[in-house]
Motif scaffolding. Structure first.
Motif, PDB file in Angstrom:
ATOM      1  N   ARG A  69      31.729  65.691  61.129  1.00  0.00           N
ATOM      2  CA  ARG A  69      31.841  66.651  60.032  1.00  0.00           C
ATOM      3  C   ARG A  69      30.770  67.721  60.195  1.00  0.00           C
ATOM      4  O   ARG A  69      29.590  67.430  60.205  1.00  0.00           O
ATOM      5  CB  ARG A  69      31.644  65.939  58.693  1.00  0.00           C
ATOM      6  N   SER A  70      31.217  68.963  60.340  1.00  0.00           N
ATOM      7  CA  SER A  70      30.266  70.061  60.461  1.00  0.00           C
ATOM      8  C   SER A  70      30.934  71.363  60.052  1.00  0.00           C
ATOM      9  O   SER A  70      32.144  71.408  59.848  1.00  0.00           O
ATOM     10  CB  SER A  70      29.741  70.180  61.901  1.00  0.00           C
ATOM     11  N   ASP A  74      35.150  69.062  63.626  1.00  0.00           N
ATOM     12  CA  ASP A  74      34.724  67.896  64.396  1.00  0.00           C
ATOM     13  C   ASP A  74      34.667  68.268  65.875  1.00  0.00           C
ATOM     14  O   ASP A  74      35.484  69.040  66.351  1.00  0.00           O
ATOM     15  CB  ASP A  74      35.662  66.716  64.171  1.00  0.00           C
TER      16      ASP A  74
END
Length: 178
Positions: A69-70, A74
């Protein structure tokens, strides 16, 4: 007469519709596997900019990183970095970086040397590992470990105050050097 001024420009290209937002981004639930090793100083010096000095003994690291999660979605990456100094400052020079899907920010903003590759994480019982292939099916590196506990890592924990990269900016004049 054009109306685009510096004060109206976005963070990156295209200036009227930036491809991504400015840092900082976020990276949640990231997983890092780092494998440090001594390396041949002659070989390592061939890819390190002349302003940097190899540590003695010459050491490098292969890192596998998973970002579930960013702000960039991904992704998975594999790094090859070399421990260096710049004056008295200890740094980790990012020499190569393979990522699983196209991403803009790290290459354009800070010069991470990114190329496309296959990076996979594996886990079986208490053993975890990762590998990198380029092209898919041609394994370049892999690592396995049996982690005892998760760590909260700071740059000081890995013997460096930060990461450094080399940016090459092409000349806007055809035939001129960067």
């Amino acid at each position: 007469q054009g109306k685009m001024t510096k004060s109206k420009m976005g963070w990156c290209m295209p200036v009227d519709a930036p491809a991504y937002g400015p840092p900082p981004g976020y990276f949640k639930q990231a997983r890092f596997l780092r494998f440090d090793y001594e390396t041949d100083p002659e070989s390592a010096s061939e890819i390190v900019p002349e302003q940097l000095t190899l540590t003695d003994p010459a050491t490098a690291a292969v890192m596998f990183v998973e970002y579930p999660r960013s702000t960039a979605g991904d992704s998975r990456e594999a790094f090859l970095g070399i421990n260096v100094t710049y004056g008295e400052e200890k740094l980790f020079y990012a020499a190569y970086l393979m990522l699983t899907k196209p991403g803009f920010g790290g290459r354009e903003t800070v010069g991470f040397p990114k190329k496309m590759g296959t990076v996979e994480f594996i886990q079986e019982e208490d053993v975890m590992g990762a590998y990198m292939e380029r092209p898919k099916g041609f394994r370049i590196c892999s690592g396995l470990m049996r982690p005892e506990q998760p760590l909260n890592i700071s740059p000081e924990d890995v013997g460096a105050s930060g990461i450094c990269t080399l940016r090459v900016i092409p000349s806007p004049i055809m035939g001129e050097p960067p």
